[in-house]
Design an enzyme around this catalytic site. Structure first.
Site, PDB file in Angstrom:
ATOM      1  N   TYR A  39       0.910   4.866   3.487  1.00 45.86           N
ATOM      2  CA  TYR A  39       2.099   5.169   2.552  1.00 45.86           C
ATOM      3  C   TYR A  39       2.666   4.019   1.952  1.00 45.86           C
ATOM      4  O   TYR A  39       4.019   3.729   1.848  1.00 45.86           O
ATOM      5  CB  TYR A  39       3.127   5.979   3.110  1.00 45.86           C
ATOM      6  N   HIS A  40       1.659   3.138   1.668  1.00 46.31           N
ATOM      7  CA  HIS A  40       1.959   1.767   0.879  1.00 46.31           C
ATOM      8  C   HIS A  40       1.338   1.508  -0.425  1.00 46.31           C
ATOM      9  O   HIS A  40       1.107   0.503  -0.885  1.00 46.31           O
ATOM     10  CB  HIS A  40       1.762   0.500   1.958  1.00 46.31           C
ATOM     11  N   PRO A  41       1.462   2.607  -1.271  1.00 43.02           N
ATOM     12  CA  PRO A  41       0.701   2.582  -2.530  1.00 43.02           C
ATOM     13  C   PRO A  41       1.601   1.467  -3.530  1.00 43.02           C
ATOM     14  O   PRO A  41       2.843   1.624  -3.830  1.00 43.02           O
ATOM     15  CB  PRO A  41       0.659   3.956  -3.116  1.00 43.02           C
TER      16      PRO A  41
END
Length: 258
Positions: A193-195
């Site tokens: 969850y590091h977009p």
């Protein structure tokens, strides 16, 4: 949707971190022992509410850090994190803790080079966008995926972990060669969850979306202040860098307003 300003890089350049995890059955008690059953969950929940202590008071990843996959690397290129729990995933995506002791070790390459995109497909805001991560599209990233597995193999082979390991859960990390590590990464690695980077800063409107002051090229009064403004993904978690960016953006906004 009427076009106000044609910026071809909007939604382009998507980057994210992917992590691969391996689980082992343990010979010592782990969080599974405390949280695997309903009674344990109730007891640990009550302990947290009454004392703000216990397993619910700390992150599940209780050990983590940055390591070099090779001594030849100048900087760490892998982020690792371990947690004292093992679990199975249901078809609905719910994690169900094992009833017997176990633990998990995970690794993610820090600096992926692949870039994807996110695009709207309809003027209806209820229609989900098209997200194409394009992960592992470069040889650099494929090599990094293999190295992530090798780093975990070295950790799993240490005396401290071997002494509390009874067996490997499927897939058996120690049984995989380079091809197997890459195939398993492709099959099971998941986002952490590091977009980032889909409205990245840059020099001009053909290669970026924002200028150095986070202003959308050619659109007055509009800034983007979040992780999508990063030119490249950060080498670790994006939370603190995003807050730093927001603090800097607040200064820029006040400067421009005055």
């Amino acid at each position: 949707i009427p076009v106000v300003r044609d910026l071809p890089e909007v939604g382009q350049g998507l980057q994210d971190h992917l992590a691969v995890s391996y689980q082992f059955a343990a010979t010592e008690p782990t969080l599974n022992t405390q949280l695997g059953g309903m009674l344990g969950k109730l007891m640990m929940g009550a302990k947290y509410l009454l004392t703000r202590s216990g397993p619910l008071s700390v992150p599940v990843n209780q050990v983590g850090g940055f390591v070099r996959s090779s001594p030849d690397n100048r900087f760490p290129d892998m982020q690792v994190y371990f947690n004292p729990a093992s679990y199975a995933m249901t078809s609905s995506g719910k994690a169900v803790l094992d009833r017997t002791p176990g633990f998990q070790i995970s690794a993610q390459p820090c600096r992926p080079t692949s870039r994807g995109r996110i695009e709207i497909v309809s003027p209806d805001p209820r229609v989900a966008p098209s997200i194409q991560p394009n992960s592992l599209s470069t040889d650099v990233d494929k090599s990094a995926a293999i190295q992530a597995g090798k780093v975990l193999q070295r950790f799993a082979a240490t005396g401290s972990l071997k002494s509390v390991t009874s067996r490997a859960k499927t897939p058996d990390l120690m049984a995989l060669d380079d091809d197997g590590l890459l195939a398993d990464f492709k099959q099971r690695a998941s986002t952490v969850y590091h977009p980032t980077c889909t409205c990245r800063m840059g020099r001009d409107d053909q290669t970026s979306v924002l200028d150095a002051r986070l202003r959308v090229h050619g659109v007055g009064g509009v800034r983007v202040v979040d992780a999508s403004a990063f030119p490249n993904i950060t080498s670790g978690n994006t939370n603190a860098p995003t807050m730093m960016l927001a603090m800097r953006a607040a200064d820029l906004i006040l400067e421009d307003a005055s």
